[in-house]
Design an enzyme around this catalytic site. Sequence first.
Site, PDB file in Angstrom:
ATOM      1  N   PRO A 137       0.832  -1.199   0.000  1.00 25.04           N
ATOM      2  CA  PRO A 137       0.000   0.000   0.000  1.00 25.04           C
ATOM      3  C   PRO A 137       0.874   1.260   0.000  1.00 25.04           C
ATOM      4  O   PRO A 137       1.796   1.380   0.797  1.00 25.04           O
ATOM      5  CB  PRO A 137      -0.783  -0.125   1.318  1.00 25.04           C
ATOM      6  CG  PRO A 137      -0.790  -1.591   1.617  1.00 25.04           C
ATOM      7  CD  PRO A 137       0.539  -2.079   1.127  1.00 25.04           C
ATOM      8  N   GLU A 138       0.589   2.161  -0.933  1.00 26.85           N
ATOM      9  CA  GLU A 138       1.322   3.422  -1.003  1.00 26.85           C
ATOM     10  C   GLU A 138       0.442   4.527  -0.429  1.00 26.85           C
ATOM     11  O   GLU A 138      -0.625   4.246   0.139  1.00 26.85           O
ATOM     12  CB  GLU A 138       1.735   3.675  -2.456  1.00 26.85           C
ATOM     13  CG  GLU A 138       2.601   2.543  -3.026  1.00 26.85           C
ATOM     14  CD  GLU A 138       2.997   2.730  -4.479  1.00 26.85           C
ATOM     15  OE1 GLU A 138       3.171   3.887  -4.901  1.00 26.85           O
ATOM     16  OE2 GLU A 138       3.136   1.723  -5.202  1.00 26.85           O
TER      17      GLU A 138
END
Length: 276
Positions: free
Chosen positions: A2-3
């Site tokens: 997840p960014e």
Amino acid sequence: MPELPEVETVRRTLLPLIKGKTIKKVVLWYPKIVENPPEEFIAALKGEQIETIDREAKFLEFRLSNHLTLVSHLRMEGKYRLTVPQEAKDKHDHVEFIFTDGTALRYNDVRKFGRMQLVATGSEKSSTGIGKLGPDALTPGFTAAGFVRALAKKHKNIKNTLLDQTVVSGLGNIYVDEVLWRAKIHPLSLADKIPVSRVKKLHKQIQEILQEAISLGGTTVHSYLDANGHAGGFQAKLQVYGHSGEECPRCGHKFAKIKVNGRGTTFCPHCQKEYL
């Protein structure tokens, strides 16, 4: 992993589910997720109320009563979901926060890479990995002028520069490929050789793409889900990531894929200029 857009989406979807709830009990099925001594972690959280959730780059910060903050990094595949203590444990559930209202928040992580750390509120930068970060890409601290100065000091390729989190924080492999394509910069360009005008274009694209991704709930390429169990929608908007061998929608040439420091990197060798 997840960014920034995915972590922000988790924050936004999780907050209304747990805000104001009081922790009755904590269960650690896999204590290594927690950086604190397990017994101290469990004891300190009992009776704490969740006041809000903030975000710093890819870190979630659960603000608790009594000036405590739970800092959480999802790493590759960490997820939170609201459930009840009676629900059968999934084999990848590792931490459970049971609330006084009869609900429970569970942390699920297939690879067990995620980490949590309980710290005094205000000490996050001195006691957690947040202190090593550059400015969050969506905060006022990430200015075009500051970005220009920072890149001028980095004599390494721009792909690695954007991934190392010290110049700007929140970007990962997916969004770096996208912003470099939009800014027409080859991923192997040396950061300190990119013209100022092009750096300013890159700065603008970083902020625009991250905001676009947030508006669509993030990008689901593998397993990412928000706190409601919903996938993101920005994957349908990706122009370059995952499109190796396809035609560039801007110039018609085929996208190429290389490894940059072990990370798969897709780009257009025709319209992304290399600065060396």
